[in-house]
Structures are given as C-alpha cells and as structure tokens.
Design a protein around this motif. Structure first.
Motif, PDB file in Angstrom:
ATOM      1  N   LEU A 131      -1.404  22.555   2.273  1.00  9.87           N
ATOM      2  CA  LEU A 131      -1.800  21.766   1.486  1.00  9.87           C
ATOM      3  C   LEU A 131      -3.239  21.240   0.959  1.00  9.87           C
ATOM      4  CD1 LEU A 131      -0.699  19.884  -1.146  1.00  9.87           C
ATOM      5  CD2 LEU A 131      -0.274  18.479   0.416  1.00  9.87           C
ATOM      6  N   PHE A 132      -3.371  21.289   2.332  1.00  9.46           N
ATOM      7  CA  PHE A 132      -5.054  20.328   2.800  1.00  9.46           C
ATOM      8  C   PHE A 132      -5.499  22.122   2.655  1.00  9.46           C
ATOM      9  CE2 PHE A 132      -3.501  17.076   5.920  1.00  9.46           C
ATOM     10  CZ  PHE A 132      -3.746  15.694   5.422  1.00  9.46           C
ATOM     11  N   VAL A 176      -7.722  15.585  10.056  1.00 11.14           N
ATOM     12  CA  VAL A 176      -8.318  16.417   8.804  1.00 11.14           C
ATOM     13  C   VAL A 176      -8.984  15.527   7.877  1.00 11.14           C
ATOM     14  CG1 VAL A 176      -7.832  17.063   6.234  1.00 11.14           C
ATOM     15  CG2 VAL A 176      -6.328  18.223   8.345  1.00 11.14           C
ATOM     16  N   VAL A 177     -10.111  15.265   7.821  1.00 13.59           N
ATOM     17  CA  VAL A 177     -10.475  14.265   6.643  1.00 13.59           C
ATOM     18  C   VAL A 177     -11.185  15.064   4.871  1.00 13.59           C
ATOM     19  CG1 VAL A 177     -13.021  12.868   6.481  1.00 13.59           C
ATOM     20  CG2 VAL A 177     -11.630  13.927   8.916  1.00 13.59           C
ATOM     21  N   VAL A 178      -9.821  14.582   4.007  1.00 11.76           N
ATOM     22  CA  VAL A 178     -10.589  14.537   2.901  1.00 11.76           C
ATOM     23  C   VAL A 178     -11.123  14.117   2.031  1.00 11.76           C
ATOM     24  CG1 VAL A 178      -8.463  16.602   2.778  1.00 11.76           C
ATOM     25  CG2 VAL A 178      -7.529  14.808   2.294  1.00 11.76           C
ATOM     26  N   ILE A 179     -11.661  14.020   1.280  1.00  7.90           N
ATOM     27  CA  ILE A 179     -12.263  13.167   0.042  1.00  7.90           C
ATOM     28  C   ILE A 179     -11.357  13.066  -1.321  1.00  7.90           C
ATOM     29  CG2 ILE A 179     -14.435  12.334  -1.044  1.00  7.90           C
ATOM     30  CD1 ILE A 179     -14.460  14.457   2.380  1.00  7.90           C
ATOM     31  N   PRO A 180     -10.819  12.604  -1.149  1.00  6.50           N
ATOM     32  CA  PRO A 180     -10.260  13.520  -3.135  1.00  6.50           C
ATOM     33  C   PRO A 180     -11.156  13.092  -4.664  1.00  6.50           C
ATOM     34  CG  PRO A 180      -8.814  12.173  -1.431  1.00  6.50           C
ATOM     35  CD  PRO A 180      -9.970  11.735  -0.942  1.00  6.50           C
ATOM     36  N   GLY A 225      -8.880  17.531  -2.353  1.00  6.44           N
ATOM     37  CA  GLY A 225     -10.237  17.304  -2.070  1.00  6.44           C
ATOM     38  C   GLY A 225     -11.029  18.238  -1.131  1.00  6.44           C
ATOM     39  N   TYR A 226     -11.988  17.951  -1.293  1.00  5.14           N
ATOM     40  CA  TYR A 226     -13.038  18.286  -0.502  1.00  5.14           C
ATOM     41  C   TYR A 226     -13.077  17.681   1.229  1.00  5.14           C
ATOM     42  CZ  TYR A 226     -17.959  20.588   1.388  1.00  5.14           C
ATOM     43  OH  TYR A 226     -18.773  20.755   2.208  1.00  5.14           O
ATOM     44  N   LEU A 242      -9.567   9.619   3.446  1.00  2.00           N
ATOM     45  CA  LEU A 242      -8.400  10.195   3.927  1.00  2.00           C
ATOM     46  C   LEU A 242      -8.629  11.226   5.763  1.00  2.00           C
ATOM     47  CD1 LEU A 242      -5.533   9.704   4.024  1.00  2.00           C
ATOM     48  CD2 LEU A 242      -4.773  12.254   3.409  1.00  2.00           C
ATOM     49  N   VAL A 243      -8.508   9.822   6.691  1.00  2.00           N
ATOM     50  CA  VAL A 243      -8.340  11.050   7.681  1.00  2.00           C
ATOM     51  C   VAL A 243      -6.449  10.568   8.231  1.00  2.00           C
ATOM     52  CG1 VAL A 243      -8.435  10.287  10.149  1.00  2.00           C
ATOM     53  CG2 VAL A 243      -9.924   9.470   8.270  1.00  2.00           C
TER      54      VAL A 243
END
Lengths: 151, 89
Positions: free
Chosen positions: A28-29, A124-128, A35-36, A75-76
């Motif tokens: 998913l990630f 994981v760090v994502v930026i939606p 997001g990036y 999101l962390v």
C-alpha cells in the motif's frame, strides 16, 4: 512574498538509511497511492517529528502519528504491520492535539523487540497532501537531517 | 445521497492500511464521501482524516456518499470494507 522564504523541508524522523517508498515492503505504501514519501531503516529507536505542526492523531498503539503544519500533512508509521503488536514496543512521546516542533520527540520504538517479534522496523513517512517538485535525499541520515525538499 | 453502515470486525480497527485503501478508493470517485463514527466525522478522501476517526473493532462506520457516481462509489467502498475490515483475524 519575501525572497527570504525558507526552503520547505521535511526532516528525517530517525537515524538510519532512507530508501525510496517503492522499495518499502508494504504494497500500500510502496504503491504511492497514499502520497509521496520515503522509508527509513532505523538504527536507533528514538523517532522525531519531520515537520513543525500539530499532532492530529496519535494511535493508541503508539506505532503511527499524523502531524499537520506548514500547509501539509505527514504520516509517520513506525514499522510494517506493527499495528498487530498492539502497542508492545512503542512509547508515545506526544498525544493528539499537542503542538510539536520539527526534530522534537514523537515516539520511542524498541527496535530489538519489534525485530524479535518478526516485524520489519522500516519506518514510513508519507505526505498525503500534494508537494510541489519534491526532491528526496537517499542514504544514511541522522534524525533531523533534511530528507525531502519541496517548493 | 447514498449511505451504508459497516461494523468493523478486524480486531486492529481502522488502522493505516484499511484507512489507506478507503481513502485511495474514495479519491477515485467524484462523489463527496463522508464517514461518521461516533461523534466524529471524516472526509473519506483524506487518509489522515479517516485515520483520525480512531475507529475500533465493533464500532460502526456510517458512509454518506453524494454525487453523480454515488452508486459506483457505494459498491466499491462496501467491498473494500468487507475485504479490509470484515475479517475477524
């Protein structure tokens, strides 16, 4: 607008090796649908906020945090599938609604325990939210070093 | 407007993975998608909004879907819920 506007940056949340999101072992990630972002293979368990903002959500299980600030959301997510540990190995350093500065403590993860339980500690760090021309800096980083620059 | 209610069976509740699939699915539709749980309300297209519901096992999610593709969105979201949150594992 001031020409002295600081560069927009997202910091590494921990010490470790930054890898591309597509190489994270979570479909998913890695799909980029959320997001990036990037993955980091942590070498120590203290996890820090990648941005200035407000903690919009701190999961009871201590493994995931969202922070909103500077017009973006981050999101962390500490470890892969670590929701299944139900809090074991995680200590939150913040709660929902807290204001947080970049590079201030977010959580502690007992990497040894998590690994022993059979989970991948890749964080994981994502930026939606949409980022303008983001540039990711790969490789070994210390917590608080710049991981992403964007416009 | 279309709506449906889904009760979470996954013991981990509405964590990152199901919230991610719900938001990614929702983004694929024009319809406005609102998810309610207890007194909280989320924009179905925003991952962190959905996660912030903090919905737990046994709690009900109420989906409200409004827009010209609401029918398709409803059936897609129903199957996502069944698949990602419908198993007692």
């Amino acid at each position: 607008m001031s020409i002295f506007k600081k560069k927009n940056t997202i910091l590494s949340p921990c010490d470790g090796e930054i890898v591309e999101l597509k190489n994270v072992k979570d479909e998913l990630f890695s799909s980029g649908l959320l997001g990036y972002g990037f993955g980091i293979k942590p070498t120590q368990g203290e996890v820090f906020s990648p941005i200035d903002g407000v903690v919009t959500n701190a999961f009871d299980t201590g493994h995931a945090y969202s922070i909103e600030g500077d017009g973006i959301e981050v999101l962390v997510h500490i470890g892969i599938d670590t929701v299944e540990l139900d809090g074991e190995g995680f200590s939150a350093r913040v709660k929902q609604g807290d204001k947080i500065k970049r590079h201030s403590p977010l959580a502690y993860a007992d990497l040894e325990l998590i690994t022993k339980k059979g989970y991948d500690t890749t964080t994981v760090v994502v930026i939606p939210t949409e980022l303008k021309s983001p540039k990711l800096s790969l490789g070994n980083k210390k917590a608080g070093e710049i991981a992403i620059e964007y416009r | 407007m279309k709506s449906f209610t889904f009760t979470i069976k996954d013991k981990n509740g509405l964590h990152a993975r199901p919230a991610g699939v719900i938001s990614a699915t929702s983004k694929g539709f024009l319809a406005k998608i609102t998810i309610k749980c207890k007194e909280k309300e989320a924009d179905g297209k925003r991952l962190l909004s959905v996660m912030a519901l903090g919905a737990k096992c046994g709690q009900a999610l109420e989906f409200e879907i409004e827009g010209k593709d609401e029918e398709e969105a409803l059936s897609a979201l129903k199957s996502v819920c069944e698949e990602k949150l419908g198993n007692d594992i």
